[in-house]
Design an enzyme around this catalytic site. Structure first.
Site, mmCIF file in Angstrom:
data_model
loop_
_atom_site.group_PDB
_atom_site.id
_atom_site.type_symbol
_atom_site.label_atom_id
_atom_site.label_comp_id
_atom_site.label_asym_id
_atom_site.label_seq_id
_atom_site.Cartn_x
_atom_site.Cartn_y
_atom_site.Cartn_z
ATOM 1 N N ASN A 12 0.865 -1.184 0.000
ATOM 2 C CA ASN A 12 0.000 0.000 0.000
ATOM 3 C C ASN A 12 0.900 1.231 0.000
ATOM 4 O O ASN A 12 1.465 1.585 1.027
ATOM 5 C CB ASN A 12 -0.900 -0.035 1.252
ATOM 6 C CG ASN A 12 -1.709 1.242 1.423
ATOM 7 O OD1 ASN A 12 -1.807 2.049 0.498
ATOM 8 N ND2 ASN A 12 -2.297 1.422 2.597
ATOM 9 N N GLU A 174 -5.599 -4.956 10.438
ATOM 10 C CA GLU A 174 -4.589 -3.924 10.671
ATOM 11 C C GLU A 174 -4.892 -3.179 11.965
ATOM 12 O O GLU A 174 -5.703 -2.239 11.964
ATOM 13 C CB GLU A 174 -4.596 -2.918 9.518
ATOM 14 C CG GLU A 174 -4.218 -3.515 8.189
ATOM 15 C CD GLU A 174 -3.538 -2.489 7.305
ATOM 16 O OE1 GLU A 174 -2.422 -2.768 6.864
ATOM 17 O OE2 GLU A 174 -4.095 -1.409 7.082
ATOM 18 N N GLY A 180 2.313 2.160 10.858
ATOM 19 C CA GLY A 180 3.303 3.230 10.790
ATOM 20 C C GLY A 180 3.979 3.547 12.108
ATOM 21 O O GLY A 180 4.665 4.562 12.234
#
Ligand code: PGA
Length: 262
Positions: A12, A174, A180
């Site tokens: 992604n 997720e 991140g």
């Protein structure tokens, strides 16, 4: 990972790489995998570039017959009309996209996407023959209050309301706190939620379909941790953000079987 499900490694890109950078990246990725004699049976590879890159990626993949799939990071729940700034699934299908990411946590939080919208987008994807990569996941607060699987399970149920999952589906678990952050879930945590999600799929769509559906883990996946996730029975691949923009790192993740002997 079960033997009858081909692992799926998806990159992604988020809002990174313009169409010229995309061409260079995809070309190098294909060379790198060819060089390493990557076998598509070991892992299906897909990239999810920004909308403006898709035509270039399509042209390159078709011209060189590259063993790479691609898709968009979102789509409109509508097919056409007065929806300024939106992109129809019909347009994505015309670009030979195979997949589309739906319900990524950045869409849910930054763009206020509701479960109802996610559900409408899954249906829109199916109308155009696209396979949704449906993202679900809990925040750190959810985790503390409800445990790991309650929110992802509820999101999955809502997203699949009135959906024929037989038209194609990939689920990506997720945890929002892992995206991140450099702090991935443990393989055991990922397995527990993936198993709960597969249980919901079995209940909604039947055992056979649940057993055939790939469930990915996403959130700070890197070359050093991918193999441990893929050793889990219900984790069938990864949705990779940051590390998908680093060619060596991503191609190493794709080749997880070789380099870490998983
Ligand atoms: P990350 O992102 O790999 O950078 O944590 C994953 C995602 O948002 O899909």
């Amino acid at each position: 990972m079960a033997v009858n499900r081909t692992p799926f490694i998806a990159g992604n890109w988020k809002m990174n790489l313009d169409h010229l950078q995309a061409i260079a990246f995809v070309q190098k990725l294909a060379w790198s995998l060819a060089d390493a004699k990557h076998d598509a049976a070991d892992a299906e590879v897909a990239v999810f570039p920004p909308f403006t890159d898709l035509r270039s990626v399509q042209t390159l993949v078709a011209a060189d017959d590259l063993p790479l799939a691609y898709g968009a990071q979102d789509l409109s729940q509508h097919d056409s009309g007065a929806y300024t700034g939106e992109v129809s699934g019909a347009f994505l299908a015309k670009l030979d996209c195979r997949y589309v990411i739906i319900g990524h946590s950045e869409r849910r939080t930054l763009h206020g996407e509701s479960d109802a919208e996610v559900n409408a987008k899954v249906k829109a994807a199916h109308r155009h023959g696209l396979i949704p990569v449906l993202c679900v996941g809990e925040t750190a607060e959810d985790l503390e209050q409800h445990g790991a699987s309650a929110v992802p399970v509820a999101q999955l149920r809502a997203a699949l309301e009135g959906v024929d999952a037989g038209k194609g589906l990939v689920v990506a678990y997720e945890p929002v706190w892992a995206i991140g952050s450099g702090k991935a879930a443990t393989p055991d945590q990922a397995q527990q939620v993936a198993a709960a999600l597969r249980g919901v799929l079995a209940e909604i769509a039947g055992e056979e379909l649940a057993a055939a559906t790939r469930i990915l883990y996403g959130g700070s996946v890197k070359a050093v941790n991918i193999a441990a996730f893929l050793r889990e029975a219900d984790v069938d691949g990864a949705l990779v953000g940051g590390a998908s923009l680093d060619l060596d790192e991503f191609s190493s993740i794709v080749r997880f079987k070789k380099h870490v002997g998983a």
